[in-house]
Design a protein around this motif. Structure first.
Motif, PDB file in Angstrom:
ATOM      1  N   TRP A   1      -5.458   8.375  -1.166  1.00  0.00           N
ATOM      2  CA  TRP A   1      -4.390   7.536  -0.717  1.00  0.00           C
ATOM      3  C   TRP A   1      -3.160   7.690  -1.536  1.00  0.00           C
ATOM      4  O   TRP A   1      -2.134   8.025  -0.786  1.00  0.00           O
ATOM      5  CB  TRP A   1      -4.709   6.058  -0.849  1.00  0.00           C
TER       6      TRP A   1
ATOM      7  N   ILE B   1      -8.293   5.269  -3.939  1.00  0.00           N
ATOM      8  CA  ILE B   1      -6.701   5.049  -4.351  1.00  0.00           C
ATOM      9  C   ILE B   1      -6.417   6.701  -4.481  1.00  0.00           C
ATOM     10  O   ILE B   1      -5.069   6.572  -4.399  1.00  0.00           O
ATOM     11  CB  ILE B   1      -6.651   4.267  -5.730  1.00  0.00           C
TER      12      ILE B   1
ATOM     13  N   LEU C   1      -7.546   3.119   2.124  1.00  0.00           N
ATOM     14  CA  LEU C   1      -7.418   2.280   0.811  1.00  0.00           C
ATOM     15  C   LEU C   1      -7.994   0.895   1.075  1.00  0.00           C
ATOM     16  O   LEU C   1      -7.734   0.358   2.155  1.00  0.00           O
ATOM     17  CB  LEU C   1      -5.897   2.177   0.254  1.00  0.00           C
TER      18      LEU C   1
ATOM     19  N   ALA D   1       0.766  -1.331  -0.131  1.00  0.00           N
ATOM     20  CA  ALA D   1       0.156  -0.038  -0.010  1.00  0.00           C
ATOM     21  C   ALA D   1       0.833   1.172   0.013  1.00  0.00           C
ATOM     22  O   ALA D   1       0.707   2.321  -0.703  1.00  0.00           O
ATOM     23  CB  ALA D   1      -0.943  -0.071   1.171  1.00  0.00           C
TER      24      ALA D   1
ATOM     25  N   THR E   1       1.960   4.604  -3.664  1.00  0.00           N
ATOM     26  CA  THR E   1       1.969   5.986  -3.467  1.00  0.00           C
ATOM     27  C   THR E   1       2.915   6.543  -4.358  1.00  0.00           C
ATOM     28  O   THR E   1       2.781   7.762  -4.833  1.00  0.00           O
ATOM     29  CB  THR E   1       1.923   6.312  -1.977  1.00  0.00           C
TER      30      THR E   1
END
Lengths: 341, 178
Positions: free
Chosen positions: A120, A117, A98, A45, A49
């Protein structure tokens, strides 16, 4: 900062929520309680980014289920089922979550439903996952090979080599980073240099290639690179799976010292460990102002799942699989000594 | 069976088997140091040495320095090398010469430091250091093993290890129970 992760019917977790501390989060538990799974999910996760990769694709890349079938990551039980993983982070001006859900029939990443998303990924997180196996000695040509060949290597191995090879950040090294680099240099007795993707330890004797170095020293060398090139800065996320692997326990004092300094610098850290010395070093070196959480994962056989207990006090870790092993050893030693078998 | 009751500072022992306060004798060979108690067991006899720096009978003005001194002895090896092991060795020697070594001996160290860790890993580390010294005090290890083994217990662990022998810490106001 990563605040929370919630698993529903995901890998071995029927349902599990982990609330993270801003500083060091230590995960303990017997084998098969999901420590590495938690680290991988958080890493995936965080990584997207920056890379803007599809979250489901990244999850597949770090977990590598057979034939990259997403549905194989759902908690195994008969019949059809749905699972999800939801991660919450702190952003400037609020939180962002997310969430990814999919069924056990999902074959590909585009079968997953992903929510949140854009928000995030609005603020990149510099993240680094250090796997159990040290990779820098294998760095020359590794990434090229993975790029062009079908190799069964989890992306955490590819990513760590790339992170180590990242060019230096522009500008001077600030005081915090310089202090940590000095600790590492003293422990390694040298500095790290890179030449054509090959890593060397440079000291008074010259340049020693990583393949000839002890694996424990290579780990210190990796940390040195990540701090030197600016990968680990305030706001970064460090995930480290079993830092004690292939490391003489004496070196753990330096490792823990560095992790505490990184935490004080603003790096959020997730560590999975089996090692008593690592835990005890944290207990001995931590100051009252340090942020440290101990997350104990344990199986609940009657529910066929894994549960978690979190504490900020070393002596309150419960259950403590590591201490229990020593208790068992102590009791068996006493029984042997006084002839009670 | 009648229990033998002894006091060691503010610790009170009730031994369920034949036992003896060993370091208080009408006469002792010159230079020999002895453990606090010898206790008989079924399969072995126990040489018990009590280290009690948390003794409430120590005057309050000396309590801090007593514990500091104890900690220093633990850290610099003096506790094991100059106190515990010589006492175990001399006690064995005396009992052997008196033909009282019909059973093997186990050396038991009771650490009565109230804040001392109950972390078994650290107790085991101390035990291993003690055991190593019991087997080797000079440049060559002893050719003969004179204690079968040793164990390190804290007050909290005592009742699990020796449930038949009661241990209480006595203070001025109350008698504690286990």
């Amino acid at each position: 900062m990563i605040k929370k992760i919630k698993f529903d019917q995901f890998t071995i977790f029927k349902e599990l929520t982990v609330d993270f501390f801003p500083g060091i989060n230590v995960f303990i538990g017997t084998n098969g309680t999901g420590k590495t799974h938690i680290l991988k999910a958080v890493y995936a996760a965080a990584d997207i980014t920056k890379t803007k990769k599809n979250f489901a694709d990244k999850i597949l890349g770090v977990y590598m289920p057979s034939e990259l079938q997403l549905g194989r990551l759902i908690y195994r039980k008969p019949g059809s089922s749905e699972g999800a993983v939801a991660i919450t982070r702190k952003l400037n001006g609020g939180n962002a979550t997310l969430r990814m859900s999919f069924s056990n029939h999902a074959k590909r990443s585009d079968s997953a439903k992903i929510i949140g998303i854009n928000k995030w990924c609005s603020e990149p997180i510099e993240s680094v996952y250090i796997p159990v196996k040290e990779m820098l000695a294998n760095a020359p040509g590794f990434n090229s090979m993975v790029t062009y060949r079908e190799l069964h290597f989890e992306e955490i191995y590819v990513d760590i080599v790339n992170r180590a090879l990242t060019p230096l950040l522009k500008g001077n090294v600030d005081g915090d980073r310089r202090r940590i680099l000095e600790i590492l240099q003293n422990a390694m007795k040298g500095k790290v240099r890179v030449k054509k993707e090959e890593f060397f330890l440079r000291n008074k004797q010259g340049n020693l290639e990583f393949s000839l170095l002890a694996e424990g020293i290579r780990k210190l060398g990796l940390l040195w690179m990540l701090i030197q090139n600016g990968t680990l800065l305030s706001g970064s996320l460090l995930l480290w799976d079993e830092p004690e692997a292939n490391l003489n326990p004496k070196l753990l004092q330096s490792i823990v010292e560095i992790l505490l300094e990184l935490q004080r610098m603003g790096v959020q850290i997730l560590v999975a460990t089996h090692d008593y010395v690592f835990l005890k070093e944290l207990d001995l070196q931590a100051k009252a102002t340090d942020s440290i959480a101990f997350h104990s994962l344990y199986r609940v056989p009657e529910q066929q799942t894994v549960a978690i207990e979190t504490t900020d006090k070393y002596l309150d870790i419960h259950p403590n699989a590591i201490a229990e092993t020593f208790t068992d050893l102590y009791n068996r030693d006493v029984e042997r000594a006084i002839g009670r078998k | 069976m009648k229990h033998s009751v002894f006091r060691e500072g503010d610790l009170r022992f009730e031994f369920a088997t034949e036992s003896e306060k060993f370091d208080v004798r009408s006469s002792s060979p010159h230079g020999m140091k002895f453990v606090d108690f010898v206790i008989s067991g079924d399969k072995e006899n126990y040489l018990l040495e009590v280290k009690n720096p948390s003794d409430s009978q120590i005057p309050s003005e000396y309590q801090h320095s007593t514990r500091e001194e104890f900690a220093k002895k633990m850290l610099d090896g003096e506790l094991i090398n100059h106190e515990l092991v010589p006492k175990a060795r001399d006690s064995y020697c005396f009992l052997h010469l008196m033909k009282r070594d019909d059973k093997p001996f186990v050396f038991v160290v009771l650490l009565g430091l109230s804040e001392f860790t109950n972390e078994e890993a650290l107790l085991m580390g101390f035990k291993d250091g003690l055991n190593s010294r019991l087997n080797n005090e000079c440049d060559t290890p002893w050719k003969r093993k004179y204690v079968k083994d040793c164990i390190v217990v804290t007050e909290a662990k005592w009742k699990n290890v020796f449930p038949e022998h009661k241990l209480h810490r006595i203070n001025d106001e109350t008698t504690s129970t286990d």
